[in-house]
Design an enzyme around this catalytic site. Structure first.
Site, mmCIF file in Angstrom:
data_model
loop_
_atom_site.group_PDB
_atom_site.id
_atom_site.type_symbol
_atom_site.label_atom_id
_atom_site.label_comp_id
_atom_site.label_asym_id
_atom_site.label_seq_id
_atom_site.Cartn_x
_atom_site.Cartn_y
_atom_site.Cartn_z
ATOM 1 N N SER A 1 76.544 24.823 67.530
ATOM 2 C CA SER A 1 76.601 26.327 68.101
ATOM 3 C C SER A 1 77.921 27.122 67.295
ATOM 4 C CB SER A 1 76.910 25.573 69.347
ATOM 5 O OG SER A 1 77.189 26.602 70.294
ATOM 6 N N TYR B 1 83.054 20.472 75.085
ATOM 7 C CA TYR B 1 81.446 19.926 74.953
ATOM 8 C C TYR B 1 80.904 21.192 73.108
ATOM 9 C CZ TYR B 1 77.032 22.115 72.845
ATOM 10 O OH TYR B 1 76.301 23.188 72.441
ATOM 11 N N LYS C 1 81.186 19.392 69.015
ATOM 12 C CA LYS C 1 79.805 20.151 67.819
ATOM 13 C C LYS C 1 81.003 20.572 66.202
ATOM 14 C CE LYS C 1 76.448 20.363 70.347
ATOM 15 N NZ LYS C 1 75.278 19.960 70.160
ATOM 16 N N ASN D 1 71.982 31.937 71.478
ATOM 17 C CA ASN D 1 72.107 31.734 72.593
ATOM 18 C C ASN D 1 70.104 31.705 72.692
ATOM 19 O OD1 ASN D 1 74.678 33.004 72.589
ATOM 20 N ND2 ASN D 1 74.420 32.972 74.794
ATOM 21 N N PHE E 1 69.057 16.791 67.449
ATOM 22 C CA PHE E 1 68.881 17.804 69.198
ATOM 23 C C PHE E 1 69.582 17.343 70.080
ATOM 24 C CE2 PHE E 1 65.425 19.489 66.505
ATOM 25 C CZ PHE E 1 65.727 20.719 66.818
ATOM 26 N N ARG F 1 75.895 38.916 73.836
ATOM 27 C CA ARG F 1 75.527 38.366 73.106
ATOM 28 C C ARG F 1 74.457 37.853 72.170
ATOM 29 N NH1 ARG F 1 79.561 36.709 75.035
ATOM 30 N NH2 ARG F 1 80.083 34.882 76.425
ATOM 31 N N ASN G 1 73.397 27.961 81.985
ATOM 32 C CA ASN G 1 73.116 29.201 81.049
ATOM 33 C C ASN G 1 71.868 30.447 81.884
ATOM 34 O OD1 ASN G 1 72.780 26.696 79.283
ATOM 35 N ND2 ASN G 1 74.227 28.667 78.873
HETATM 36 P P1 NAD Z 1 68.556 19.559 75.586
HETATM 37 O O1 NAD Z 1 69.090 19.736 77.190
HETATM 38 O O2 NAD Z 1 67.078 20.684 76.563
HETATM 39 O O3 NAD Z 1 67.976 19.239 74.779
HETATM 40 C C1 NAD Z 1 68.482 17.819 74.923
HETATM 41 C C2 NAD Z 1 68.049 16.456 75.547
HETATM 42 O O4 NAD Z 1 68.846 15.598 74.427
HETATM 43 C C3 NAD Z 1 67.264 15.961 76.553
HETATM 44 O O5 NAD Z 1 66.062 16.108 76.551
HETATM 45 C C4 NAD Z 1 68.125 15.167 76.497
HETATM 46 O O6 NAD Z 1 67.595 13.844 77.127
HETATM 47 C C5 NAD Z 1 68.219 14.604 74.912
HETATM 48 N N1 NAD Z 1 69.574 13.988 75.469
HETATM 49 C C6 NAD Z 1 71.338 13.931 75.538
HETATM 50 N N2 NAD Z 1 71.705 12.542 75.614
HETATM 51 C C7 NAD Z 1 70.522 11.668 74.419
HETATM 52 C C8 NAD Z 1 71.232 9.885 73.990
HETATM 53 N N3 NAD Z 1 72.487 9.938 74.331
HETATM 54 N N4 NAD Z 1 70.176 9.585 74.014
HETATM 55 C C9 NAD Z 1 69.024 10.249 73.628
HETATM 56 N N5 NAD Z 1 68.828 11.234 74.233
HETATM 57 C C10 NAD Z 1 69.533 12.512 74.521
HETATM 58 O O7 NAD Z 1 69.130 20.961 75.284
HETATM 59 P P2 NAD Z 1 69.008 22.003 74.196
HETATM 60 O O8 NAD Z 1 68.804 23.337 74.669
HETATM 61 O O9 NAD Z 1 67.195 21.452 73.904
HETATM 62 O O10 NAD Z 1 69.250 21.706 73.003
HETATM 63 C C11 NAD Z 1 69.148 20.934 71.673
HETATM 64 C C12 NAD Z 1 70.496 20.940 71.099
HETATM 65 O O11 NAD Z 1 70.817 22.372 70.870
HETATM 66 C C13 NAD Z 1 71.834 19.874 71.069
HETATM 67 O O12 NAD Z 1 72.723 19.505 71.130
HETATM 68 C C14 NAD Z 1 72.305 21.516 72.471
HETATM 69 O O13 NAD Z 1 73.809 21.455 71.870
HETATM 70 C C15 NAD Z 1 72.361 22.242 70.958
HETATM 71 N N6 NAD Z 1 72.657 23.669 71.197
HETATM 72 C C16 NAD Z 1 72.166 24.488 72.353
HETATM 73 C C17 NAD Z 1 72.360 25.814 72.866
HETATM 74 C C18 NAD Z 1 71.124 26.384 74.025
HETATM 75 O O14 NAD Z 1 71.892 27.471 74.667
HETATM 76 N N7 NAD Z 1 70.566 25.541 74.748
HETATM 77 C C19 NAD Z 1 73.430 26.501 71.684
HETATM 78 C C20 NAD Z 1 73.860 25.507 71.122
HETATM 79 C C21 NAD Z 1 73.498 24.526 70.910
HETATM 80 N N1 UFG Z 2 76.278 34.812 83.017
HETATM 81 C C1 UFG Z 2 76.146 35.186 84.024
HETATM 82 N N2 UFG Z 2 76.070 34.803 85.193
HETATM 83 C C2 UFG Z 2 75.163 33.275 84.816
HETATM 84 C C3 UFG Z 2 75.234 33.071 83.939
HETATM 85 C C4 UFG Z 2 75.715 33.777 82.888
HETATM 86 O O1 UFG Z 2 76.340 36.712 84.377
HETATM 87 O O2 UFG Z 2 75.731 33.060 86.296
HETATM 88 C C5 UFG Z 2 76.539 35.686 81.430
HETATM 89 C C6 UFG Z 2 78.076 34.690 81.294
HETATM 90 O O3 UFG Z 2 78.798 35.325 81.649
HETATM 91 C C7 UFG Z 2 77.514 35.492 79.202
HETATM 92 C C8 UFG Z 2 75.982 35.162 79.758
HETATM 93 O O4 UFG Z 2 75.475 35.336 80.741
HETATM 94 O O5 UFG Z 2 77.952 36.700 79.682
HETATM 95 C C9 UFG Z 2 75.393 33.877 78.464
HETATM 96 O O6 UFG Z 2 75.747 32.734 79.222
HETATM 97 P P1 UFG Z 2 75.287 31.890 79.021
HETATM 98 O O7 UFG Z 2 76.043 30.271 79.590
HETATM 99 O O8 UFG Z 2 73.803 31.440 79.231
HETATM 100 O O9 UFG Z 2 75.433 31.275 77.405
HETATM 101 P P2 UFG Z 2 77.028 31.664 76.599
HETATM 102 O O10 UFG Z 2 76.806 32.738 75.860
HETATM 103 O O11 UFG Z 2 78.292 31.210 77.595
HETATM 104 O O12 UFG Z 2 77.206 30.358 75.823
HETATM 105 C C10 UFG Z 2 76.257 29.991 74.958
HETATM 106 C C11 UFG Z 2 75.724 28.332 75.330
HETATM 107 C C12 UFG Z 2 76.764 27.003 74.777
HETATM 108 C C13 UFG Z 2 77.821 27.355 73.337
HETATM 109 C C14 UFG Z 2 77.610 29.051 73.864
HETATM 110 C C15 UFG Z 2 78.639 29.527 72.257
HETATM 111 O O13 UFG Z 2 75.157 28.110 76.490
HETATM 112 O O14 UFG Z 2 76.336 26.078 74.650
HETATM 113 O O15 UFG Z 2 76.567 29.568 73.910
HETATM 114 O O16 UFG Z 2 77.631 29.591 71.304
HETATM 115 F F1 UFG Z 2 78.657 26.579 73.313
#
Ligand code: NAD
Ligand code: UFG
Length: 335
Positions: free
Chosen positions: A127, A153, A157, A183, A83, A235, A203
């Site tokens: 993602s 970003y 991925k 999401n 992760f 979404r 987000n």
């Molecule tokens: P998060 O930031 O809460 O968790 C990621 C963790 O990785 C954090 O605790 C951070 O401290 C740690 N980290 C970052 N870089 C590091 C490094 N170099 N070495 C060791 N630890 C490190 O994020 P999350 O929402 O739990 O996301 C987890 C994974 O899922 C990420 O790879 C993210 O890109 C992916 N993802 C998240 C979303 C989302 O919307 N949350 C959507 C799609 C994919």
């Molecule tokens: N939004 C608002 N106001 C805000 C934040 C978000 O209106 O302050 C809206 C955005 O325009 C979007 C929706 O809420 O329509 C969701 O936005 P997020 O930023 O929460 O999520 P995204 O769909 O833009 O992005 C997510 C993940 C990314 C990933 C992407 C595609 O956060 O990591 O989905 O999978 F790359």
């Protein structure tokens, strides 16, 4: 006896912590590696409260190859759930090198250690962003990836997915499962785990939480003129506990080569509908203001989750309303 030993990178983070709790409850031994750049060490106490076991913790950065090797030397891991990574889309546009170094560089170090110490199973957090812009909003795993990704970003991925595929070509004993999340929202039903970023969130849900707490004055809604039923973006929001269960299902079906699954609900929800759902759960109005579109946002996309259902027997059980209730419980617990 444990069902297997799992290293969870990023395990104190939002999705990693929920997955760790599910893994422990399912009988796995879990160790966590995290550099705490976007999470807090107190999460370990909360995992212990939920699952009854405190995972061993390594405060290690994936970019530190020497320390990482030390973790694997003593580890004896069956599988890595990966992760750890930076995830702020806007920040990645401003600081591309930091994102490539951390996400891609960190993953290469991880794979080198896995190879050296004979751990050949990895589940990777990808993602829906890897699909880029498609002709239809319903994303299916057979669609092309990598062509039209709008942020560094998202490109990290895509690059990591390609690196993982190449590793399985070079070494047929490697088993890779790529999970493309839509999401993630919500929190653990206990209210003990949830999304708690160290910096200002980007987000939608963490921003809604900060508005509800009064730390941000209002939610700015990015556009109401999209070609969607109510004009705001749509979404596929998936409850983080469903997502965590998806990891467990995917890990238990791993075989050699690469498997790729969408993890989403298959249903779309607009920003206005998200606001209404939060207001219904909290009983209070959320201050909102519509402003212009955010650069790079797509009008609408959601998962085709059919493959995960067919091959993993997994599908979402929880709703956006459940996620709102659990988020509010987390807000009250962490206040
Ligand atoms: P998060 O930031 O809460 O968790 C990621 C963790 O990785 C954090 O605790 C951070 O401290 C740690 N980290 C970052 N870089 C590091 C490094 N170099 N070495 C060791 N630890 C490190 O994020 P999350 O929402 O739990 O996301 C987890 C994974 O899922 C990420 O790879 C993210 O890109 C992916 N993802 C998240 C979303 C989302 O919307 N949350 C959507 C799609 C994919
Ligand atoms: N939004 C608002 N106001 C805000 C934040 C978000 O209106 O302050 C809206 C955005 O325009 C979007 C929706 O809420 O329509 C969701 O936005 P997020 O930023 O929460 O999520 P995204 O769909 O833009 O992005 C997510 C993940 C990314 C990933 C992407 C595609 O956060 O990591 O989905 O999978 F790359």
């Amino acid at each position: 006896m444990s069902k297997g030993k799992i290293l969870v990178t990023g395990g104190t983070g939002y999705i990693g912590s929920h997955t760790t709790a599910e893994l422990i409850e399912a009988g796995y031994e879990v160790e966590i590696l995290d550099n705490l750049c976007n999470s807090k060490v107190e999460v370990l106490d909360r995992i212990e409260k939920i699952a009854g076991v405190r995972p061993k913790f390594y405060d290690v950065d994936l970019r530190d190859a020497e320390k990482l090797a030390g973790v694997f030397k003593s580890g004896g891991f069956d599988t890595v759930m990966h992760f750890a990574g930076l995830k702020a889309v806007g920040e990645s546009v401003e600081q591309p090198l930091r994102y490539y170094e951390n996400n891609v560089g960190g993953t290469i170090n991880l794979l080198e250690c896995m190879q050296e110490y004979g751990c050949k199973k990895i589940v990777f957090s990808s993602s829906a962003t890897v699909y880029g812009v498609q002709d239809t909003p319903k994303y299916v795993e057979t669609m092309s990836t990598g062509g039209t990704i709008s942020s560094p970003y998202g490109k990290t991925k895509y690059m990591i997915e390609e690196i993982l595929k190449d590793v399985t070509v070079a070494d047929s004993a490697f088993a890779v499962t790529i999970l493309r999340y839509f999401n993630p929202i919500g929190a653990h039903r206990s209210g003990l785990l949830g999304e708690d970023p160290n910096d200002r969130p980007n987000n939608l849900m963490p921003i809604i939480m900060k508005v509800a707490k009064g730390e941000i004055g209002e939610l700015t809604i990015f556009g109401d003129d999209y070609p969607t039923p109510d004009g705001s973006c749509v979404r596929d929001y998936i409850h983080v506990v469903d997502l965590a269960e998806g990891h467990l299902a995917a890990m238990e079906q791993m075989g050699p080569g690469v498997q790729i699954y969408n993890l989403g609900s298959g249903a779309g929800t607009s920003v206005f509908e998200m606001v209404k759902a939060f207001e219904k759960a909290s009983g209070a109005e959320l201050p909102c203001r519509v402003i212009g579109r955010r650069a790079g946002d797509l009008a609408e996309f959601y998962a085709d989750p059919g493959l995960a259902k067919e091959k993993l027997g997994w599908e979402v059980k929880l709703t956006v309303d459940d996620a709102m209730e659990d988020t509010l419980r987390f807000l009250r617990t962490s206040a």
